[in-house]
Design a protein around this motif. Sequence first.
Motif, mmCIF file in Angstrom:
data_model
loop_
_atom_site.group_PDB
_atom_site.id
_atom_site.type_symbol
_atom_site.label_atom_id
_atom_site.label_comp_id
_atom_site.label_asym_id
_atom_site.label_seq_id
_atom_site.Cartn_x
_atom_site.Cartn_y
_atom_site.Cartn_z
ATOM 1 N N ALA A 114 0.841 -1.211 0.000
ATOM 2 C CA ALA A 114 0.000 0.000 0.000
ATOM 3 C C ALA A 114 0.870 1.253 0.000
ATOM 4 O O ALA A 114 0.599 2.210 -0.732
ATOM 5 N N SER A 115 1.924 1.243 0.809
ATOM 6 C CA SER A 115 2.830 2.386 0.856
ATOM 7 C C SER A 115 3.508 2.595 -0.497
ATOM 8 O O SER A 115 3.632 3.729 -0.983
ATOM 9 N N LYS A 116 3.925 1.523 -1.134
ATOM 10 C CA LYS A 116 4.569 1.612 -2.449
ATOM 11 C C LYS A 116 3.631 2.225 -3.481
ATOM 12 O O LYS A 116 4.031 3.080 -4.281
ATOM 13 N N ILE A 117 2.356 1.807 -3.458
ATOM 14 C CA ILE A 117 1.371 2.342 -4.401
ATOM 15 C C ILE A 117 1.163 3.836 -4.161
ATOM 16 O O ILE A 117 1.142 4.639 -5.093
ATOM 17 N N ARG A 118 1.016 4.229 -2.900
ATOM 18 C CA ARG A 118 0.787 5.644 -2.586
ATOM 19 C C ARG A 118 2.001 6.509 -2.932
ATOM 20 O O ARG A 118 1.854 7.642 -3.394
ATOM 21 N N LEU A 119 3.193 5.985 -2.713
ATOM 22 C CA LEU A 119 4.388 6.745 -3.084
ATOM 23 C C LEU A 119 4.431 6.979 -4.591
ATOM 24 O O LEU A 119 4.828 8.060 -5.053
ATOM 25 N N ALA A 120 4.013 5.987 -5.365
ATOM 26 C CA ALA A 120 3.949 6.161 -6.823
ATOM 27 C C ALA A 120 2.905 7.219 -7.189
ATOM 28 O O ALA A 120 3.121 8.024 -8.110
ATOM 29 N N GLN A 121 1.775 7.242 -6.470
ATOM 30 C CA GLN A 121 0.743 8.253 -6.730
ATOM 31 C C GLN A 121 1.241 9.644 -6.343
ATOM 32 O O GLN A 121 0.986 10.623 -7.051
ATOM 33 N N LEU A 122 1.954 9.742 -5.233
ATOM 34 C CA LEU A 122 2.538 11.031 -4.847
ATOM 35 C C LEU A 122 3.572 11.494 -5.871
ATOM 36 O O LEU A 122 3.710 12.697 -6.131
ATOM 37 N N ASP A 123 4.282 10.550 -6.475
ATOM 38 C CA ASP A 123 5.244 10.916 -7.502
ATOM 39 C C ASP A 123 4.550 11.555 -8.706
ATOM 40 O O ASP A 123 5.060 12.514 -9.291
ATOM 41 N N VAL A 124 3.376 11.038 -9.065
ATOM 42 C CA VAL A 124 2.609 11.663 -10.149
ATOM 43 C C VAL A 124 2.237 13.094 -9.767
ATOM 44 O O VAL A 124 2.335 14.027 -10.576
ATOM 45 N N ILE A 125 1.811 13.294 -8.502
ATOM 46 C CA ILE A 125 1.398 14.623 -8.055
ATOM 47 C C ILE A 125 2.576 15.592 -8.054
ATOM 48 O O ILE A 125 2.494 16.697 -8.601
ATOM 49 N N PHE A 126 3.706 15.180 -7.460
ATOM 50 C CA PHE A 126 4.821 16.113 -7.311
ATOM 51 C C PHE A 126 5.664 16.238 -8.582
ATOM 52 O O PHE A 126 6.184 17.318 -8.861
ATOM 53 N N THR A 127 5.777 15.150 -9.345
ATOM 54 C CA THR A 127 6.565 15.206 -10.576
ATOM 55 C C THR A 127 5.707 15.617 -11.768
ATOM 56 O O THR A 127 6.093 16.480 -12.559
ATOM 57 N N GLY A 128 4.534 14.992 -11.887
ATOM 58 C CA GLY A 128 3.709 15.206 -13.070
ATOM 59 C C GLY A 128 2.807 16.428 -13.012
ATOM 60 O O GLY A 128 2.302 16.867 -14.053
ATOM 61 N N ILE A 129 2.606 16.979 -11.815
ATOM 62 C CA ILE A 129 1.750 18.170 -11.681
ATOM 63 C C ILE A 129 2.583 19.357 -11.197
ATOM 64 O O ILE A 129 2.823 20.312 -11.930
#
Length: 360
Positions: free
Chosen positions: A213-228
């Motif tokens: 779960a932590s790995k999935i959320r870190l990937a989602q945060l990466d989209v937010i901070f890197t992709g947005i």
Amino acid sequence: MPKSSFIVCNWNIAGAKLLEKKEQEREAHRRLLHDELRALIQEVGREGSPPQVITLQEVIRFGVSRPMAEDLIDRDDFKDYDIHVFPLIDSHRLSSHAKWAKVIEAGDWPPHTYFAQGNAIMIHKDAPHCPVFDLPAEVLSSQFDGRHFIEQVNLESGLYFGDRDTEPRAALVAHFVLSMPGFKCPLDLFVVNVHLTTLTMEREGIPDVDALASKIRLAQLDVIFTGIVSRYNSWRQRGYPQRGAKRPLKDGETEKRYPPMWVLTGDFNFTPESVEYQSILRTNFMDVVSIKGTGTKAKGIGQHAQLTLDYIFAGPKFISLDPLITQVKIQDNRVMHHQTVSDHYPMFAKLPIARVESED
């Protein structure tokens, strides 16, 4: 928008649980939700002004068909706000009906009822927003007619199997422009509404589930901070180009702007002790809700909060926020524990908009 602060509320209203109630109980629950949402707006308003933005998670729609579906929140009850709902799952567009079969049985719904669930942003009519990539010197309420310019950024892809583990997640991005006395140029403020993944059996003593779960959320945060956030801020640093060439300015636009402020709100589904929480702080963002009490999430509706899973973050520090000034100004921001219609509790953050002395 000549105010010295920007007020944001966040609340996971647990709309999906309403669908599993019988009709009479369902309507009573819906009325209570409206009462508590109005009370939230009024209580925050006593701090100085009503919230400019309210971000919501687990907002639902239902009806005999998709065109005739009604929203959980009645717009007539909140005429000071434009309410923009973004369904992420529904009973017609996606083939898995596992979630909806449970809802139909529990709530005695007709077999072919249309259901949808997603997130929403309520925007006060005195705080108009604009398209993400516009660069206006000022945004006036009179310019808009209730249309929205919110962009949805998907945080992951894959088949939906009707359970929380595979539920689609997205970030909603809304752009506001603050222009105030003493400012030499406009300040762009972005509100990003998120609801990150949580897995079945998470936080139940199974380390490999927690780690996944932590790995999935870190990937989602990466989209937010890197992709947005990073993608927009890099575009700004490069002079706002358009397909490699200088972007032509529209009437009323200016490239002379302060560094953008980013406000991340929502149900993040991680605790303050998590790697995910620490990764956000290391990205120079602040947790701007100081008073959380026992937390934001209860085991059931109406019970005491036992976990903190919901947050409002703002940043970047030292670029858009002076952390020393902000820390003093946010000391009264808090979770509000007297709303009992959801298993999550709402929160509000009054963000000081201090004069920034340096600009491009």
